[in-house]
Design a protein around this motif. Sequence first.
Motif, PDB file in Angstrom:
ATOM      1  N   ASP A   1       1.557  -0.087 -15.346  1.00  0.00           N
ATOM      2  CA  ASP A   1       3.166  -1.032 -16.335  1.00  0.00           C
ATOM      3  C   ASP A   1       2.902  -2.072 -17.135  1.00  0.00           C
ATOM      4  O   ASP A   1       3.310  -3.109 -17.919  1.00  0.00           O
ATOM      5  CB  ASP A   1       4.516  -0.698 -15.544  1.00  0.00           C
ATOM      6  CG  ASP A   1       4.861   0.379 -14.943  1.00  0.00           C
ATOM      7  OD1 ASP A   1       3.785   1.527 -16.273  1.00  0.00           O
ATOM      8  OD2 ASP A   1       5.293   1.107 -14.548  1.00  0.00           O
ATOM      9  N   ASP A   2       1.776  -3.317 -16.038  1.00  0.00           N
ATOM     10  CA  ASP A   2       0.949  -4.474 -16.706  1.00  0.00           C
ATOM     11  C   ASP A   2       0.574  -4.605 -17.369  1.00  0.00           C
ATOM     12  O   ASP A   2       0.234  -5.536 -18.309  1.00  0.00           O
ATOM     13  CB  ASP A   2       1.459  -5.705 -15.019  1.00  0.00           C
ATOM     14  CG  ASP A   2       2.186  -5.125 -14.429  1.00  0.00           C
ATOM     15  OD1 ASP A   2       3.433  -5.820 -14.947  1.00  0.00           O
ATOM     16  OD2 ASP A   2       2.123  -5.616 -13.412  1.00  0.00           O
TER      17      ASP A   2
ATOM     18  N   GLN B   1     -11.564  -1.061 -19.349  1.00  0.00           N
ATOM     19  CA  GLN B   1     -11.988  -1.736 -18.853  1.00  0.00           C
ATOM     20  C   GLN B   1     -13.343  -2.420 -18.844  1.00  0.00           C
ATOM     21  O   GLN B   1     -13.390  -4.209 -17.865  1.00  0.00           O
ATOM     22  CB  GLN B   1     -10.837  -2.214 -18.338  1.00  0.00           C
ATOM     23  CG  GLN B   1      -9.711  -2.843 -18.527  1.00  0.00           C
ATOM     24  CD  GLN B   1      -9.522  -3.196 -19.566  1.00  0.00           C
ATOM     25  OE1 GLN B   1      -9.635  -3.029 -21.107  1.00  0.00           O
ATOM     26  NE2 GLN B   1      -8.259  -4.359 -19.499  1.00  0.00           N
ATOM     27  N   GLU B   2     -14.154  -1.778 -18.179  1.00  0.00           N
ATOM     28  CA  GLU B   2     -15.522  -2.041 -17.831  1.00  0.00           C
ATOM     29  C   GLU B   2     -15.939  -2.314 -16.369  1.00  0.00           C
ATOM     30  O   GLU B   2     -16.163  -1.519 -15.665  1.00  0.00           O
ATOM     31  CB  GLU B   2     -16.964  -2.589 -18.940  1.00  0.00           C
ATOM     32  CG  GLU B   2     -16.185  -1.808 -20.082  1.00  0.00           C
ATOM     33  CD  GLU B   2     -17.077  -2.721 -21.026  1.00  0.00           C
ATOM     34  OE1 GLU B   2     -17.710  -4.231 -20.968  1.00  0.00           O
ATOM     35  OE2 GLU B   2     -17.538  -2.555 -22.577  1.00  0.00           O
ATOM     36  N   LYS B   3     -15.106  -3.238 -15.900  1.00  0.00           N
ATOM     37  CA  LYS B   3     -15.289  -3.717 -13.978  1.00  0.00           C
ATOM     38  C   LYS B   3     -13.577  -4.836 -14.529  1.00  0.00           C
ATOM     39  O   LYS B   3     -13.278  -5.343 -14.387  1.00  0.00           O
ATOM     40  CB  LYS B   3     -15.828  -4.917 -14.838  1.00  0.00           C
ATOM     41  CG  LYS B   3     -17.733  -5.032 -14.631  1.00  0.00           C
ATOM     42  CD  LYS B   3     -18.342  -6.427 -14.581  1.00  0.00           C
ATOM     43  CE  LYS B   3     -19.725  -5.961 -15.116  1.00  0.00           C
ATOM     44  NZ  LYS B   3     -20.492  -7.686 -15.267  1.00  0.00           N
ATOM     45  N   VAL B   4     -13.217  -4.023 -13.075  1.00  0.00           N
ATOM     46  CA  VAL B   4     -11.669  -3.643 -12.809  1.00  0.00           C
ATOM     47  C   VAL B   4     -11.973  -3.082 -10.891  1.00  0.00           C
ATOM     48  O   VAL B   4     -12.483  -2.996 -10.018  1.00  0.00           O
ATOM     49  CB  VAL B   4     -11.001  -2.245 -12.817  1.00  0.00           C
ATOM     50  CG1 VAL B   4     -11.135  -2.110 -14.537  1.00  0.00           C
ATOM     51  CG2 VAL B   4     -11.319  -0.863 -12.817  1.00  0.00           C
ATOM     52  N   VAL B   5     -10.765  -3.929 -10.669  1.00  0.00           N
ATOM     53  CA  VAL B   5     -10.439  -3.140  -9.009  1.00  0.00           C
ATOM     54  C   VAL B   5      -9.875  -2.297  -8.904  1.00  0.00           C
ATOM     55  O   VAL B   5      -8.219  -1.693  -9.566  1.00  0.00           O
ATOM     56  CB  VAL B   5      -9.809  -4.370  -8.264  1.00  0.00           C
ATOM     57  CG1 VAL B   5      -9.791  -4.213  -6.803  1.00  0.00           C
ATOM     58  CG2 VAL B   5     -10.406  -5.506  -8.398  1.00  0.00           C
ATOM     59  N   LEU B   6      -9.366  -0.905  -8.421  1.00  0.00           N
ATOM     60  CA  LEU B   6      -8.673   0.063  -8.065  1.00  0.00           C
ATOM     61  C   LEU B   6      -8.677  -0.045  -6.929  1.00  0.00           C
ATOM     62  O   LEU B   6      -9.507   0.503  -5.962  1.00  0.00           O
ATOM     63  CB  LEU B   6      -9.701   1.256  -8.149  1.00  0.00           C
ATOM     64  CG  LEU B   6      -8.769   2.469  -8.443  1.00  0.00           C
ATOM     65  CD1 LEU B   6      -7.713   2.657 -10.105  1.00  0.00           C
ATOM     66  CD2 LEU B   6      -9.976   3.570  -8.716  1.00  0.00           C
TER      67      LEU B   6
ATOM     68  N   PRO C   1      -5.077  -7.422 -16.394  1.00  0.00           N
ATOM     69  CA  PRO C   1      -6.333  -6.168 -16.951  1.00  0.00           C
ATOM     70  C   PRO C   1      -7.204  -6.036 -15.609  1.00  0.00           C
ATOM     71  O   PRO C   1      -8.030  -5.307 -16.633  1.00  0.00           O
ATOM     72  CB  PRO C   1      -6.584  -7.546 -17.727  1.00  0.00           C
ATOM     73  CG  PRO C   1      -5.814  -8.672 -18.281  1.00  0.00           C
ATOM     74  CD  PRO C   1      -4.974  -8.339 -16.992  1.00  0.00           C
ATOM     75  N   ALA C   2      -7.735  -6.917 -14.686  1.00  0.00           N
ATOM     76  CA  ALA C   2      -8.475  -6.210 -14.106  1.00  0.00           C
ATOM     77  C   ALA C   2      -8.024  -5.164 -12.945  1.00  0.00           C
ATOM     78  O   ALA C   2      -8.974  -4.876 -12.291  1.00  0.00           O
ATOM     79  CB  ALA C   2      -9.902  -6.944 -13.383  1.00  0.00           C
ATOM     80  N   TYR C   3      -6.998  -4.693 -12.782  1.00  0.00           N
ATOM     81  CA  TYR C   3      -6.080  -4.568 -11.599  1.00  0.00           C
ATOM     82  C   TYR C   3      -5.307  -3.348 -11.705  1.00  0.00           C
ATOM     83  O   TYR C   3      -4.645  -3.271 -12.549  1.00  0.00           O
ATOM     84  CB  TYR C   3      -5.148  -6.556 -10.248  1.00  0.00           C
ATOM     85  CG  TYR C   3      -4.886  -5.564  -8.776  1.00  0.00           C
ATOM     86  CD1 TYR C   3      -5.909  -4.133  -8.312  1.00  0.00           C
ATOM     87  CD2 TYR C   3      -3.907  -5.297  -8.621  1.00  0.00           C
ATOM     88  CE1 TYR C   3      -5.866  -4.318  -6.519  1.00  0.00           C
ATOM     89  CE2 TYR C   3      -2.959  -5.070  -7.439  1.00  0.00           C
ATOM     90  CZ  TYR C   3      -3.689  -3.882  -6.471  1.00  0.00           C
ATOM     91  OH  TYR C   3      -3.210  -3.744  -5.499  1.00  0.00           O
ATOM     92  N   LEU C   4      -5.081  -2.769 -11.262  1.00  0.00           N
ATOM     93  CA  LEU C   4      -4.896  -1.312 -10.967  1.00  0.00           C
ATOM     94  C   LEU C   4      -4.309  -0.552  -9.440  1.00  0.00           C
ATOM     95  O   LEU C   4      -5.274  -0.733  -9.107  1.00  0.00           O
ATOM     96  CB  LEU C   4      -4.950   0.438 -11.409  1.00  0.00           C
ATOM     97  CG  LEU C   4      -4.264   1.586 -12.126  1.00  0.00           C
ATOM     98  CD1 LEU C   4      -2.892   0.765 -13.082  1.00  0.00           C
ATOM     99  CD2 LEU C   4      -5.360   2.123 -12.492  1.00  0.00           C
TER     100      LEU C   4
END
Length: 879
Positions: free
Chosen positions: A430-431, A469-474, A639-642
Motif C-alpha cells: 500500500d505504501d 524492484q530488483e533488490k528488496v527485503v520480503l 520501495p525496498a520492503y514488503l
Amino acid sequence: MSPMAEFTRDELAGLLREADGVLDRAHSLSPLLDAARPAPALHGVAPLPDAAGWLIPPGAVHWPERLYAHAELDRLPESRERIRSYLATAAVVGTLRAKAQHAAPGFFGRLFGGPGLAAARQSATDLRSRLEAPDFQALDRDVRGHLSVAGAATQLQTRGVHLQAGSHGTPEHLIAAARGAFEDAVEHQGLIFTQYDATRQAEVLARARALRHDPNSEPALRLGAERLLTALTAERAQILLRQLPVDALRTATSERLRFTGLDTIGVNTVADVLASPPGMLTQVHGIGPQTARRLRAAAETLRREAVATHTTGIGDTPTAAATGLVRVLAHFDRINDLDEIQRARRRRILACSEWVPAAPGLWDVALTGETARWAQFTDDIAWADAHREILEPAGSISVGEQTWDDYLSRPAHYQALLATLLDLEVEGGDDLTADVLDRIRSLRLDQTHLTDLHLRGYQSFGARFALVQEKVVLGDDMGLGKTVQALAAAAHLAAQGQRRTLVVCPASVVTNWERESRRFTDLPVYRAHGGDREEAVAAWADTGGICVITYDGARTTGVPAPDLLVVDEAHMIKNPSAARTIAVRALIDAASHVLLLTGTPLENRVAEFATLVGFVAPQLITNGMSSMSAADFRVRIAPAYLRRNQADVLDELPEKLEQLDWIDLTPADESHYAATVRAGSFMAMRRAAMTTPDAVPAKLERIREIIGDAEEAGRRVLIFTYFLDVLDVLEADLGARVVGRLSGAVPPAVRQSLIDTLGSAPAGSVLLAQITAGGTGLNIQSASVVILVEPQLKPSIEAQAIARAHRMGQTSNVMVHRLIGDDTVDERMLDMLAGKTRLFDAYARPSESARVHDAVDVTEGQIAEAIIAAERERLGYAV
C-alpha cells in the motif's frame, strides 16, 4: 382608449384571423420557455467500470423533443425576452379577441345591441390598434423568425441527434448542445466524447455470455463455491450452537429468561432451543408464550452471530459442504490455466457481458478524465478477440473420488484455489508509489518452470515486486510462503535467461529449501552443503538452476555472482561487521536481483532493521532514521520492503487460541528455584521449573495434561524449549509419545524426516524441539497444539515457533500454551519484553503507531540483570 369604430363582417373576420395567428404562434412558443428543460432519458447506456465514463449504443438515449430548437434559440439575441413579450401581448390579444367577436352583428343585432354591442366594437377597435402597432409588428416579425428557426431545428432533430461531427452535417453548436444535455443527465460535466466501433465487442461479449452460462465454467464454479461456503459456515454455526448450553442465551439478551426444567424435555443447548417449536417450550412449568419467544429470539441472535463469524477455511472435517467445496476446487484446478493478468482480463470481460448491451455498430462514448480505464476496456476486448480460446466453453470434467484425501495432503493448494476462484486475493504494498504499482501489476510472471504450484495473489505480487524492484527485503509474516515467492521469482528469471539462483540459509533449513525447490520448479537443484559443496557450486555455475548453501558455506566457498540471490532468515546478517555478513554482502552487491527473506526483520533495534534495507537499497537510508516516526519510516523504506501479515491475507487460516497457563510451583520446585536465584544464574532460573531434582515438576504435570487432552481431541503436539536438559526431561518422561527431537545437533535431513514421521503418527504424539533449531524455516502443520515451556528473550522467536504450525496449509485450530511459573522469572520476563513487541508492531508491520525510538530497546544482558535483581530482592537475598 381608441375611438370606437364600426366593422363590417369581412373586416371583423380578417381581424379575428389575424388575432388567431398571434395566438397560434404564442401556443407554439410557450414550450420553448420551459424553465426546467427535460433531460434525456437513458435506456441502455452502460457505465464503464470505476466511473470512467459511459458507453452509448445507438438508440440508447431518448432525447428531448425540442433539444435542437432550444439550442437554436439560445443563439438568437434576446430571444427569450422577445418571446416573453410576445406571450404577454398574446394574452391581451386573446382577451380582446374573445370580446370583439360580436362587433359586427346582423340587422336585429345592431337594432337591439345596446351596451353589449358598444363594448364589442370597442374591443375590436383596441385589438386592431394592438395588432397594427409598429412595436408589435416588429415583435411579430422576430417571433415568426424564431419559430422558423426552431421548426427547422426540430425537423433536423427528427433525422437523429449526434454527439460527433460527420456526414450527417449537424452543426457544431447542436452537437455541443447534445453533449451538454447528456452531461446534465449523468450529472458529470467536462466529458470527453468519442466514437467506437462495437462490432468486435458484440461478438466477444456474446461469447462471454455463453461462457457465463456454461455449468463447467469458472463463473458457474464460483457460484457453486460461494453456495457451498455459505453452507459450510452454517454447518459450523450449527456445531457451535450444539456445544453452547442454554444458559449462554443470557449473553444475547437483556430480558429475564428462565431455564429451569428445559432439560426435562431434552432442551440442553442453544441448538435445541432453535429446533423446538414454541409450543414445546411452554410445556415446561414456568415458561409461558412470552418467555418461549424470548428464548427463541435470543437463540436466533446467537445463530446469526455464529454465521456472521466465519472464515474461508475449509477445515479438517469432511462434511457434505466441505467435501462438495473441495470437489468444486478440484474441478477449477483442472480448468484454470490462466495467470493472474489473464484471469483479471477475463473476469473484467465476463463482468462487462452482464451490463454492456450486445448491439454492434458505431457507438458513442463519453469519458471522464479516467481515460486509462477506457484504454483497458478496449484492450481487453482486443485481447479476447485475439485469444478466442480464453472464452471457449470449459467442457465437462470428471473429478476423482479421492479429492478429500488430496485436499488433506495439500490443503494450502486448495485454499489458494478458493481464494483465486472467489477473488479474495490481497496484494499488499500500500505504501508503494503509483508508477511502481503499475509496473508490478503489468509484469506477467513467467511460470514455465513452476510445477504443482498455484500462487496466491499476494505471493505473485511479492515475486513481481522483487523482480521489478530488483533488490528488496520480503518481510512477510511467518507462514505466508516466502519460499515459494522466491522460487517464483527464480523461475521467472530462469525463463528470461538469468539461470543462476543462489539460496543462502541456515543449515537447519537446507533440506527444506532443496525439497521445496524440487517440488515447485523443474530447475536443477544443487545442495552445496557438506564435503561436496565445491563440486555442487561448480556444477551450478556451469548449468544454472538453484544452489542451496549455508551461511558458513557462503563465507568459506568461492561462489560466482548469481543472477538472483535469496537470503533466508536474513535477520542473521544484521551485524555489518560479522564475517558471514561481509560474505553475503559481497554476493548482494554482485547479484542483479536480491531477495532478503525474514519474518522478523526487527528483533531488537530499529537501526538493525535499517541495516538490512541498506544492504539492498542504500539510497533509502539517511541519518536519524532510528528517530523517525513509525509511519514515516515505513514510507521511506517502502520501495525496498514488503510485508503482509497473516490476518491481512489469510482469511482461511484457522483460529489461533493462545493462553497463558499459570503454573503454581510445588514446594520442591520453589526450593530449587530459590537456589538458582541465590546463585544468580539467569539461565538456571529460566529452566528451574522443569529441572527440579528427584520430583515431578509442576510444569511437567501440566504438559502431561495438555498432551492427554490433545490425544482425546485427535491432535498432535509440538513442544518448544530453549534448553537441552529440558528436552532430556521431556524425552525421558513422555517416552513412546515422542516421535523425535529437533536440536542443533540433528542434521537438517533428519529434521525433515522427523517432521514427516509426526505427520503419520497417532493422536497424542509429540515432536520435541529446541526453539533455536526448530523454531525457524520448518513447516509442521501436522501439529495443532504448541507448548512453549518457558518465555523467550525475543518475542519474535516465540512467534516464529508458533508459526511452524499456524501457517498456510493448517486445517485445524491451533492451541498455543505458554507455561508461566507464578512468581518466577517467567512472569518478570513477560512484563519486561512487552516493549519489544510494540517496537516491532510500529516499525515492521503496516500499521499506524506513535513515535518509538531505539531507546525503547532493552538488551538481553540488561533483561537478565534486571530480573535477577528483582527476584533476589523479592526472595529476600542480598542484592
